[in-house]
Design a protein around this motif. Structure first.
Motif, short mmCIF file in Angstrom:
data_model
loop_
_atom_site.label_atom_id
_atom_site.label_comp_id
_atom_site.label_asym_id
_atom_site.label_seq_id
_atom_site.Cartn_x
_atom_site.Cartn_y
_atom_site.Cartn_z
N MET A 26 -0.17 -0.93 -13.45
CA MET A 26 -0.93 -0.93 -12.24
C MET A 26 0.15 -0.01 -11.05
O MET A 26 -0.40 0.44 -10.13
CB MET A 26 -1.03 -2.00 -11.41
N THR A 27 1.06 0.29 -11.77
CA THR A 27 2.17 1.28 -11.09
C THR A 27 1.41 2.59 -10.49
O THR A 27 1.86 3.18 -9.50
CB THR A 27 3.32 1.36 -11.67
N PRO A 28 0.70 3.23 -11.39
CA PRO A 28 0.24 4.41 -10.67
C PRO A 28 -0.54 4.46 -9.63
O PRO A 28 -0.71 5.36 -8.56
CB PRO A 28 -0.79 4.92 -11.87
N ILE A 29 -1.01 3.25 -9.17
CA ILE A 29 -1.60 3.04 -7.85
C ILE A 29 -0.73 3.08 -6.88
O ILE A 29 -0.72 3.38 -5.76
CB ILE A 29 -2.41 1.45 -7.71
N PHE A 30 0.59 2.38 -7.19
CA PHE A 30 1.71 2.06 -5.98
C PHE A 30 2.35 3.54 -5.75
O PHE A 30 2.82 3.64 -4.70
CB PHE A 30 2.66 1.10 -6.99
N GLU A 31 2.14 4.37 -6.86
CA GLU A 31 2.66 5.59 -6.71
C GLU A 31 1.81 6.68 -5.59
O GLU A 31 2.45 7.47 -5.30
CB GLU A 31 2.85 6.43 -8.01
N ASN A 32 0.87 6.32 -5.47
CA ASN A 32 -0.34 7.26 -4.81
C ASN A 32 -0.62 6.54 -3.43
O ASN A 32 -1.26 5.20 -3.59
CB ASN A 32 -1.35 7.38 -5.59
N PRO A 33 -0.03 7.04 -2.10
CA PRO A 33 -0.28 6.07 -0.89
C PRO A 33 -1.53 5.88 -0.76
O PRO A 33 -2.01 4.74 0.03
CB PRO A 33 0.43 7.13 0.06
N GLN A 34 -2.57 6.82 -0.84
CA GLN A 34 -4.19 6.59 -0.79
C GLN A 34 -4.61 5.61 -1.43
O GLN A 34 -5.45 4.95 -0.96
CB GLN A 34 -4.82 7.78 -0.79
N ALA A 35 -4.27 5.40 -2.86
CA ALA A 35 -4.71 4.57 -3.71
C ALA A 35 -4.22 2.99 -3.17
O ALA A 35 -4.92 2.17 -3.29
CB ALA A 35 -4.40 4.54 -5.09
N PHE A 36 -2.90 3.20 -2.84
CA PHE A 36 -2.24 1.94 -2.61
C PHE A 36 -3.04 1.46 -1.17
O PHE A 36 -3.16 -0.05 -1.27
CB PHE A 36 -0.86 1.88 -2.30
N ARG A 37 -3.21 2.01 -0.56
CA ARG A 37 -3.76 1.66 0.83
C ARG A 37 -5.38 1.19 0.76
O ARG A 37 -5.70 0.21 1.23
CB ARG A 37 -4.01 3.23 1.82
N ALA A 38 -5.95 1.90 -0.27
CA ALA A 38 -7.27 1.31 -0.53
C ALA A 38 -7.05 -0.04 -1.18
O ALA A 38 -8.09 -0.87 -0.83
CB ALA A 38 -8.18 2.41 -1.47
N LEU A 39 -6.34 -0.15 -1.98
CA LEU A 39 -6.24 -1.47 -2.69
C LEU A 39 -5.77 -2.44 -1.86
O LEU A 39 -6.39 -3.67 -1.61
CB LEU A 39 -4.82 -1.50 -3.69
N GLN A 40 -4.79 -2.27 -0.84
CA GLN A 40 -4.46 -3.29 0.01
C GLN A 40 -5.66 -3.58 0.92
O GLN A 40 -5.53 -4.79 1.41
CB GLN A 40 -3.24 -2.78 0.79
N ASP A 41 -6.19 -2.53 1.44
CA ASP A 41 -7.51 -2.83 2.29
C ASP A 41 -8.37 -3.72 1.66
O ASP A 41 -9.08 -4.60 2.52
CB ASP A 41 -7.93 -1.54 2.78
#
Ligand code: AMP
Length: 175
Positions: A26-41
């Protein structure tokens, strides 16, 4: 970015950490701020209706997901950690993994019977880890109002093992 595009960044790593296991990285999600934001939302939207008072995050990727969630929902954050990492008196549970055995520890008193607990982790495989975390919360007297994961490996059948607990997954992989 939407959730689907964010989750698509996850990658399969064959034969890690053992032959025959496909590791979901899952680390590629954490590396991408837009993706990390979408996941957290998406996690926030899923967990908020449960009105938790504590997020119980599982080492280690559960910490990354659970921390912003606890802040966003104005909840306490408590950490379920592997053996040897928790400095004060602990409750402990031993459990089997898709690739071995481990022990989960929680500080005594970190959750109490006044708490509504949501347990957070990245991947649900065989269910041993979430079951151990749920046992720790239950032994502390807390009410477990939900189990939240990003990805459920549905073909391993853990949902059945966790029956009676409110399991929520953002994505279920069926094969
Ligand atoms: P389990 O107890 O079998 O449900 O395993 C779940 C825990 O192990 C989670 O904390 C995951 O981070 C990790 N895990 C198990 N299998 C995988 C996998 N295939 N890919 C990534 N993480 C995994």
């Amino acid at each position: 970015m939407n959730l689907e595009s964010a989750l698509a960044l996850m990658c399969d790593v064959p034969d890690f950490p053992k032959t025959g296991i496909t590791f979901k990285d899952m680390t590629p999600i954490f590396e991408n701020p837009q993706a990390f934001r979408a996941l957290q939302d998406a996690l926030k939207k899923s967990v908020a209706p449960l009105k938790p008072t504590k997020i119980l995050a599982i080492e280690s990727r559960g910490f990354i997901l659970g921390s912003p969630l606890a802040l966003d929902l104005s909840c306490g954050l408590v950490l379920a950690r592997k053996k040897g990492k928790v400095p004060r008196r602990t409750l402990r549970e031993t459990y089997g993994l898709e690739y071995g055995h481990d022990e989960l520890h929680l500080h005594e008193g970190a959750v109490s019977k006044a708490d509504r607990v949501v347990i957070v982790d990245d991947v649900l495989a065989t269910g041993g880890t979430l079951m151990a975390a749920a046992n720790l919360a239950r032994r502390s007297g807390a009410e477990i109002v939900g189990l939240q994961v990003v990805l459920e490996l549905g073909f391993l059948g853990a949902r059945e093992k966790l029956k009676g607990l409110n399991l929520q997954s953002l994505q279920i992989e069926s094969a």
